[in-house]
Design an enzyme around this catalytic site. Sequence first.
Site, PDB file in Angstrom:
ATOM      1  N   SER A 148     -31.667 -21.821 -27.640  1.00 27.16           N
ATOM      2  CA  SER A 148     -32.601 -21.183 -28.585  1.00 27.16           C
ATOM      3  C   SER A 148     -33.158 -19.858 -28.084  1.00 27.16           C
ATOM      4  O   SER A 148     -33.845 -19.172 -28.844  1.00 27.16           O
ATOM      5  CB  SER A 148     -33.760 -22.138 -28.887  1.00 27.16           C
ATOM      6  N   GLU A 192       0.797  -1.218   0.000  1.00 28.59           N
ATOM      7  CA  GLU A 192       0.000   0.000   0.000  1.00 28.59           C
ATOM      8  C   GLU A 192       0.842   1.287   0.000  1.00 28.59           C
ATOM      9  O   GLU A 192       0.481   2.246  -0.675  1.00 28.59           O
ATOM     10  CB  GLU A 192      -0.924   0.022   1.226  1.00 28.59           C
TER      11      GLU A 192
END
Length: 964
Positions: A383, A106
Amino acid sequence: MGKKINDNSNEERQGKRKNKKHFARNVLLFAAFLMVFVLSFGSYQTYAYIDDAPTLDANKLSLPQSSTIYDAEGNKIQDIVGKEHRKVVAFDEIPTEVINAFIAVEDVRFFDHNGVDIKRIGGAVVANVKDGFGAEGASTITQQVVKNMLLEPEKTMKRKVQEAYLAVQLEKKYSKQEILSMYLNKIYFGQGAYGVATAADVYFNKSLDELTTGEAALLAGLPQRPSGYDPYKHPELANDRRATVLGLMKQHGFISEKEREKEASISVQEMIVDQKKQPTTNDAFIDQVITDLEKAGISEEALYSGGLEVYTTLDQNAQEIVDKALTTNRAVTYPDEKFRAGISLLDTQTGAIRAIGGNRQTGENDVQKAFNYATQLERSPGSTIKPILDYAPGIEKHKWSTNKQFVDEKLKLNGKEFSNWNDEFQGSVSIREALKWSYNIPAIKAFMEVGGEEAQAFAKELGISIDQTYPAYAIGGFAKGISPLQLSGAYAAFGSGGTFHEPYSVEKVVYPNGKELALTSESNRVMNEGTAYMITDMLRTVVQEGTGMQAGVNGLDIAGKTGTTNLPEGINGDGTSDAWFSGYTTNYTAAVWTGYDQTTQESYIRKKDDDIAKLLFQHVMSEVSEGKETKSFEKPESVVELKIDKNTGLRANGQTSSSDIIKELYFKGEEPKKAVIPEPKKPEPVKKDNRNDSNNSEADKKPTSDQPSNEQESDKKDSAKEDNNVDQIEENANNNEPKKESEEEKKEEPSESNKEQEPVKEEPVEEEPDDAEPVEEEPQTTDDPAQEQESDQGTEEDNSSNSDNDSTGNSDNNGGTSEGNADNSGGSGENEEESNTGSSNGNSSNTGGNETGETNEDNASDEDNGNNASDESNTSEESNSDSGTASGNNNQNSSGNTNNNGSNENNETQGSNAESDENQDTSEEINKESNDSSTSNVKKSGNNDDSSQGEGETTQKQKINDNE
């Protein structure tokens, strides 16, 4: 001369140097002016940002501010403060390994800077110029401590300026150890854990001093994206993130290479413990909330600790319905515990997400339950993709109607054979029929006619991105699948009339200072209303009559589509890998997926279970719609609904059989032409002698049975030529012209037998010209079996042949004109045949007319035809004296039975038995000759020898021939 040249060259060089100096000086002056302006303006703007910054607050620095989630009605759902009790630890209780892990990833220069890292800012500027603003953060740990106090969590220049200012102020007020302690006790680690001590307990069930270096590295990597690196949901991503942290620790000298390799060799799944609490119903929805907030620039940390008020689209009643449908057997009985399902429920008109069914598992030991099958799934849609990729683009771009035809037949592309789900082929079918029964071949052909790029672009407008397109994509065979959330968003565009809204879960965010950020989805018109309605109307048919009937709900206007995918190669069984159903009303749109995590020989959807998706849709849609008004879909003005003859594709006319009429949708201006209905003209009045008065009056009383004249035939042919869709009528008419000429020759040259019969007809006409009345009543006598028996006496075999001769010979007598025979016979069989073939057939028409086998009725029709033909012949030859002769001749040529019956009736009126016997003898001779000529015609026409067959039988045979 040489010196002068050199002098000139020197002067030119000196002039160029002066120009360059002037240009450079001007550039520097402009740059200096611009810098002063920017600095002045920037200084002023920076001062304004700093002046607006909040003051430091010790409570806000150490404690997270709770955010609150509200539903669509404004009711509070819950506070986002973490589900675990937050443990706070002092700096000296935090192990060095944990501090080093966070420092490495960090803010590696945390103990060196004064709150702002200049070097880190330079690297972030380069990254932001290259990849766009916000691509890389430059915030130090000190800045992260203060940023959640700011009014605007999203990345803006104002926030960055205020972050830097407050970080410097914080460094002046607090020590490095205090600042680091604030940070580690406040940040969010996911799974409801705030603070590093709480996270150690949630993920490892350990205290901080028990953590290994690898476990500390895993925790240090989580705050950047708690949900994205969640080891329960995304173990592979979490493992990669931990490896990054370990690499940085080794790079900055916190651990050795040997230690890095040792910690990296342990998998994340081996480190973490089982989750202590299972996700609630709302957790699946909140996951989507976090995703939508991140898209808007609001971090997950801001949600959990930024004091935000988040107003969502959640319908808690709908969410409860979806949850119970998935986790209980209330809606369906699930085959086993490994069976998965995901449901997405949207508002059709806005795209707002009303409920998300992420998973149906509730077992405490099932880690996979955290996966969201409604939003994270990527499976082939089967489909359900057909309306999106195949048919809607064709309707939108090429103005197809719902009756657009494709041939369903064997298809092989690129070495691959395609077939339908039932391994059968239907021939020519409409796209409505193809969707109704989910045929694959028409869908592939539609996709190919539209074009892959066109289909790809259309799908992208509906929120479904496809990297590449192949024919297999037309039936849902995707390399990378889609989620129920994506599918429901695309289908909602059809239900909303062609407007697409990207599905969204957050209406607005309210910051602590009262500022609001609206996050509703913008509408985007992706197709016209006509296209959307045509797709909707066809998908109605799917639910009402086709493969989606089990998804229907009484009283609701629903449109939807089923979808399944084939089992992978090597897996044998009667079933599928995936089963889908997606459908919508005007209020709600839902997409449902069912299946297994992995399709294996043991785990696949059996045939008996592939309806579960439809049943889940039916249950959810029925429950959420209860007590709410649901309007029907409305047809836009750009679309018209027409009655169509399903055999010709033309608009139905008055003679089209009701069984052949279908209703289809067309864009205005694209309607098919209407089939021509012939209307025979009345013959022009001509001067006739008294001998023909009886026959003429008889013909006048039955104008509807008249055969068309030569002039009328010409008019009808011209009318048929005007319509390209009925070219076959013209062709048949032209083919029959020789027959017409031959028949006219017969009229002009009557046979000797006809001449012998002539006096019999003339005698009653001269004495009683009103004897036409009994002819008009002949249809009433056909019901009398005795009369039929009398008419057929002694000539049973001959009459059978003569009836067939009526079917063929009468066609010749009428000139082969299709419409004329249809009008003359009055039966419906010829109408159906006409619609089936595009042209009518004289033989079929007369067969239809003789459907009951009642001889007298047939003879009446034939006699009228003969009289009419006689009148036309008299008109063209301007010879009234030959009218009776021509009439009699034509009657005899048409049918021996006709003359026989006609003669008997006249003789009964005269009361002369002798003449009747003579006529009968003459008729038998004529019948014999007529039978000889008609036998070959009967064989050619293929008609049934039984003259009494019904028009239904004739029509059925004709349809079978057409299908073959």
